[in-house]
Design a protein around this motif. Sequence first.
Motif, short mmCIF file in Angstrom:
data_model
loop_
_atom_site.label_atom_id
_atom_site.label_comp_id
_atom_site.label_asym_id
_atom_site.label_seq_id
_atom_site.Cartn_x
_atom_site.Cartn_y
_atom_site.Cartn_z
N LYS A 39 -60.07 1.35 -56.00
CA LYS A 39 -58.90 0.63 -55.50
C LYS A 39 -57.67 1.38 -55.97
CE LYS A 39 -57.29 -3.17 -53.54
NZ LYS A 39 -57.46 -3.43 -52.14
N MET A 40 -57.02 2.07 -55.05
CA MET A 40 -55.87 2.88 -55.42
C MET A 40 -54.60 2.23 -54.91
SD MET A 40 -57.30 6.68 -54.73
CE MET A 40 -56.47 7.44 -56.07
N LYS A 41 -53.57 2.30 -55.72
CA LYS A 41 -52.27 1.80 -55.28
C LYS A 41 -51.61 2.88 -54.43
CE LYS A 41 -47.96 -0.22 -56.60
NZ LYS A 41 -47.01 -0.59 -57.60
N ILE A 42 -51.29 2.52 -53.21
CA ILE A 42 -50.70 3.49 -52.28
C ILE A 42 -49.28 3.06 -51.94
CG2 ILE A 42 -50.87 4.47 -49.96
CD1 ILE A 42 -53.91 4.12 -50.24
N GLU A 43 -48.35 3.97 -52.19
CA GLU A 43 -46.96 3.68 -51.83
C GLU A 43 -46.84 3.60 -50.31
OE1 GLU A 43 -42.50 5.49 -52.71
OE2 GLU A 43 -44.21 6.23 -53.85
N ARG A 44 -46.21 2.54 -49.83
CA ARG A 44 -46.18 2.28 -48.38
C ARG A 44 -45.38 3.32 -47.61
NH1 ARG A 44 -47.53 -1.51 -44.60
NH2 ARG A 44 -46.04 -1.88 -42.93
N ASN A 45 -44.18 3.61 -48.06
CA ASN A 45 -43.31 4.53 -47.31
C ASN A 45 -42.86 5.69 -48.19
OD1 ASN A 45 -43.12 3.11 -44.79
ND2 ASN A 45 -41.89 1.59 -45.85
N ILE A 46 -43.13 6.89 -47.74
CA ILE A 46 -42.59 8.09 -48.39
C ILE A 46 -41.87 8.89 -47.31
CG2 ILE A 46 -43.14 10.28 -49.51
CD1 ILE A 46 -45.41 8.93 -50.96
N LEU A 47 -40.58 9.08 -47.54
CA LEU A 47 -39.75 9.82 -46.59
C LEU A 47 -39.47 11.20 -47.16
CD1 LEU A 47 -37.20 7.04 -45.56
CD2 LEU A 47 -39.32 7.72 -44.41
N LEU A 48 -39.79 12.22 -46.39
CA LEU A 48 -39.62 13.60 -46.83
C LEU A 48 -38.23 14.10 -46.44
CD1 LEU A 48 -43.11 14.85 -45.68
CD2 LEU A 48 -42.43 14.10 -47.95
N THR A 49 -37.62 14.82 -47.36
CA THR A 49 -36.25 15.31 -47.14
C THR A 49 -36.26 16.53 -46.23
OG1 THR A 49 -35.66 14.55 -49.34
CG2 THR A 49 -34.16 16.10 -48.30
N PRO A 50 -35.42 16.51 -45.18
CA PRO A 50 -35.31 17.69 -44.32
C PRO A 50 -34.49 18.79 -45.01
CG PRO A 50 -33.77 16.00 -43.61
CD PRO A 50 -34.57 15.41 -44.75
N ALA A 51 -34.44 19.95 -44.38
CA ALA A 51 -33.68 21.07 -44.94
C ALA A 51 -32.65 21.56 -43.94
CB ALA A 51 -34.61 22.21 -45.32
N TRP A 52 -31.54 22.04 -44.45
CA TRP A 52 -30.51 22.66 -43.61
C TRP A 52 -30.84 24.15 -43.50
CZ3 TRP A 52 -27.19 22.18 -39.98
CH2 TRP A 52 -26.20 23.14 -39.77
N ILE A 53 -30.99 24.62 -42.26
CA ILE A 53 -31.32 26.02 -42.02
C ILE A 53 -30.15 26.67 -41.29
CG2 ILE A 53 -32.93 27.62 -40.92
CD1 ILE A 53 -34.26 25.92 -43.07
N ASP A 54 -29.57 27.69 -41.91
CA ASP A 54 -28.51 28.45 -41.25
C ASP A 54 -28.74 29.94 -41.52
OD1 ASP A 54 -27.67 28.86 -43.87
OD2 ASP A 54 -25.90 27.58 -43.71
N ALA A 55 -27.78 30.75 -41.15
CA ALA A 55 -27.95 32.20 -41.26
C ALA A 55 -28.16 32.65 -42.71
CB ALA A 55 -26.74 32.92 -40.66
N ASP A 56 -27.64 31.88 -43.66
CA ASP A 56 -27.75 32.26 -45.07
C ASP A 56 -29.16 32.12 -45.63
OD1 ASP A 56 -25.07 32.92 -45.19
OD2 ASP A 56 -24.46 30.92 -45.87
N CYS A 57 -29.97 31.21 -45.03
CA CYS A 57 -31.29 30.98 -45.60
C CYS A 57 -32.43 31.22 -44.60
CB CYS A 57 -31.39 29.56 -46.16
SG CYS A 57 -31.25 28.25 -44.94
N LEU A 58 -32.10 31.68 -43.43
CA LEU A 58 -33.10 31.86 -42.37
C LEU A 58 -34.24 32.79 -42.80
CD1 LEU A 58 -33.52 30.79 -39.53
CD2 LEU A 58 -32.20 32.71 -38.65
N ASP A 59 -33.92 33.80 -43.60
CA ASP A 59 -34.94 34.76 -44.03
C ASP A 59 -35.43 34.52 -45.45
OD1 ASP A 59 -34.94 36.25 -41.58
OD2 ASP A 59 -33.01 37.08 -42.17
N ASP A 60 -35.03 33.41 -46.04
CA ASP A 60 -35.44 33.07 -47.40
C ASP A 60 -36.86 32.47 -47.35
OD1 ASP A 60 -35.84 31.96 -49.92
OD2 ASP A 60 -33.75 31.37 -50.14
N PRO A 61 -37.83 33.09 -48.04
CA PRO A 61 -39.21 32.58 -48.03
C PRO A 61 -39.32 31.12 -48.46
CG PRO A 61 -39.11 34.74 -49.07
CD PRO A 61 -37.69 34.31 -48.84
N GLN A 62 -38.38 30.66 -49.27
CA GLN A 62 -38.38 29.29 -49.75
C GLN A 62 -38.30 28.28 -48.59
OE1 GLN A 62 -35.29 28.55 -52.66
NE2 GLN A 62 -35.46 26.34 -52.44
#
Length: 196
Positions: A165-188
């Motif tokens: 019997k595991m306690k499961i969190e009902r809602n987990i919202l994942l944070t989006p990321a801002w993608i622009d020219a400065d980070c487009l080629d960043d492996p992260q």
Amino acid sequence: DTKLIKAYRGTDNTQMGKMAAYQLGQSIGKMGKVVVFSAQEKTKSIQDRVNGFLENIGKYGDIEVKDVVYSDQVDDMESAIKGVLDKYTVLDGVFCTNADITELYLDIAEEEQKEGIAVVGVDATSRQQKAIRNGEEIGTVSQQPYAMGYQTMWTAIQATASGKKMKIERNILLTPAWIDADCLDDPQYSSYLYSE
């Protein structure tokens, strides 16, 4: 809000809208006229994105939202976008709420030679990555599909584990990321980039 759903794992769509508003507002100098071109109004994720955008853009007293156009409220989205661009000859910014609408807008703007309008899209598709590199789009707010899939499957495994019997969190919202020219080629940020 039903017992049939054990848990939800997905993007924080309200945050997507807020991030888009912040980036667009900053890019146009916190003043000007903007429009929203959106996917279906009846979709909850889209409602959250639009509401998040309107809430945050409203904090800029000198930015006016001239129109919000939903694809399911018009006969033809391409014609609707062209109509808005013809109606508001001076526009400073555009927010498109999903990848399809963003790519449609980019194609129309290129065809109509609409330059100088700051564009923020959603989900870093190959077309949008190219547009960011070319300066047609200032950036995109992108989801992380791998993380959503992983979280969903891991939660499903926990929910169906026999004898535990595991306690499961009902809602987990994942944070989006801002993608622009400065980070487009960043492996992260590579997991936020979409390829075809």
